[in-house]
Design an enzyme around this catalytic site. Sequence first.
Site, PDB file in Angstrom:
ATOM      1  N   SER A  55       0.803  -1.234   0.000  1.00 21.48           N
ATOM      2  CA  SER A  55       0.000   0.000   0.000  1.00 21.48           C
ATOM      3  C   SER A  55       0.828   1.273   0.000  1.00 21.48           C
ATOM      4  CB  SER A  55      -0.940   0.009   1.208  1.00 21.48           C
ATOM      5  OG  SER A  55      -1.998  -0.906   1.030  1.00 21.48           O
ATOM      6  N   LYS A  58       0.318   3.525  -2.878  1.00 25.58           N
ATOM      7  CA  LYS A  58      -0.829   4.438  -2.937  1.00 25.58           C
ATOM      8  C   LYS A  58      -0.376   5.897  -2.948  1.00 25.58           C
ATOM      9  CE  LYS A  58      -4.440   1.612  -0.696  1.00 25.58           C
ATOM     10  NZ  LYS A  58      -3.854   0.313  -0.357  1.00 25.58           N
ATOM     11  N   SER A 115      -6.456   3.567   4.047  1.00 21.68           N
ATOM     12  CA  SER A 115      -5.756   2.726   3.066  1.00 21.68           C
ATOM     13  C   SER A 115      -6.730   1.986   2.153  1.00 21.68           C
ATOM     14  CB  SER A 115      -4.839   1.712   3.782  1.00 21.68           C
ATOM     15  OG  SER A 115      -3.868   1.201   2.891  1.00 21.68           O
ATOM     16  N   LYS A 222       2.694   6.687   4.834  1.00 18.04           N
ATOM     17  CA  LYS A 222       1.838   5.552   4.461  1.00 18.04           C
ATOM     18  C   LYS A 222       2.470   4.221   4.845  1.00 18.04           C
ATOM     19  CE  LYS A 222      -1.905   4.012   2.670  1.00 18.04           C
ATOM     20  NZ  LYS A 222      -1.802   2.934   3.698  1.00 18.04           N
TER      21      LYS A 222
END
Length: 388
Positions: A55, A58, A115, A222
């Site tokens: 993730s 992202k 997320s 993140k």
Amino acid sequence: MIRFFTSTLTALALGCSALPAAAFDTAAKAAYVVDVGTGTVLLNKNADQPMPPASMSKLMTLYVAFEAIRDGRLSMDEKLPVSQHAMSYGGSTMFLDTTDRVKVADLLRGIIVLSGNDACAVIAEALSPDGTEAGFARFMTQRAQQLGMTNSTFANSNGWPAPSHKMSMRDLALLARLIITDFPDFYPMFAETEYAFDGRAPQNTQNRNPLLGLGIGADGLKTGHTQAAGYGLTGSAKQGDRRVVFVLSGLETTQARAEESEAIVNWAFRQFAENTLVKAGSDVAQADVWMGDAARVGLVAAEDVTMLLPVLGGDKIAAEVIYDGPLQAPISQGDRLAELVITPEGMPETRVPLLAARDVARGGFAVRMKTVSGILLNRLREGPEGAL
């Protein structure tokens, strides 16, 4: 006559001293730590190896979305439809369905805080050149290359496992720095610890960044996790005027990610400090001048030279002044004449341009005659063989 002039400057002359800091022995499979203000790389472990980013990728979807909002191609209040494809994503989601039309502002927080894999796909389809997530992934790859992320390829918008979906730790750190510097108005969202979208997913309302709220200056960015990637974090923290960006990947548990991330932030701030080594306008060295009204000219830095150095003291920093010389008169104040190369032990070198401290006019007839006479006398002393 071309030659190189080198000089070792002591730490006292530079106004500072340094020893190499103890290297951080991370359990992560790959890691990268950089001081943003100075650009000093504090830790590099497999940082250029493309790996599954989970993730953390992202962040690239967010960067492209931020660009679109800045350029007027997307607005925060705009409501986007949810496709069957976006709704079909599992893992971490906002639990969107095809009856929803969701504000861009909600989708961004859904990506940053929650997320949301589905939220990424909604943004991707809205901005894709062909309306598909795959088309958006191709666009992301091209945009990443343009931004200098040369070890990044994307197969989707959210880090869903795919063989071709990879990023390096250095690329992720570059992306984090771009988000922080290019979009300061959006960046505070990364420090939000909770977001309850529509009350429909009470089990997914908390930001997974383990450093937020610890009082160590952490304010983004993140987390990521898949079975192939392990646990990772692209993070940043600011203490005083210093900001550090770090990326970790391949840790085995959430606890390991939390402990390793906190330890790296503490190490980066406690073991290194900024020091001014050279003051603007102060003479660093003297360079020989050929056929000038002065035999030498001072070399100065245009600005203060500030470096990040280990806090432990040593007795000297290696430095050298390099130029092609002797320098040919006339010389004007401010001309770039040389380079100062500073190399603290165990740290990357820094190169600083050096400028002429003052004008040096071309010498008159007497100076030229004296120079020519000196050359002739030297040749006579050396004899025929020397003259050759």
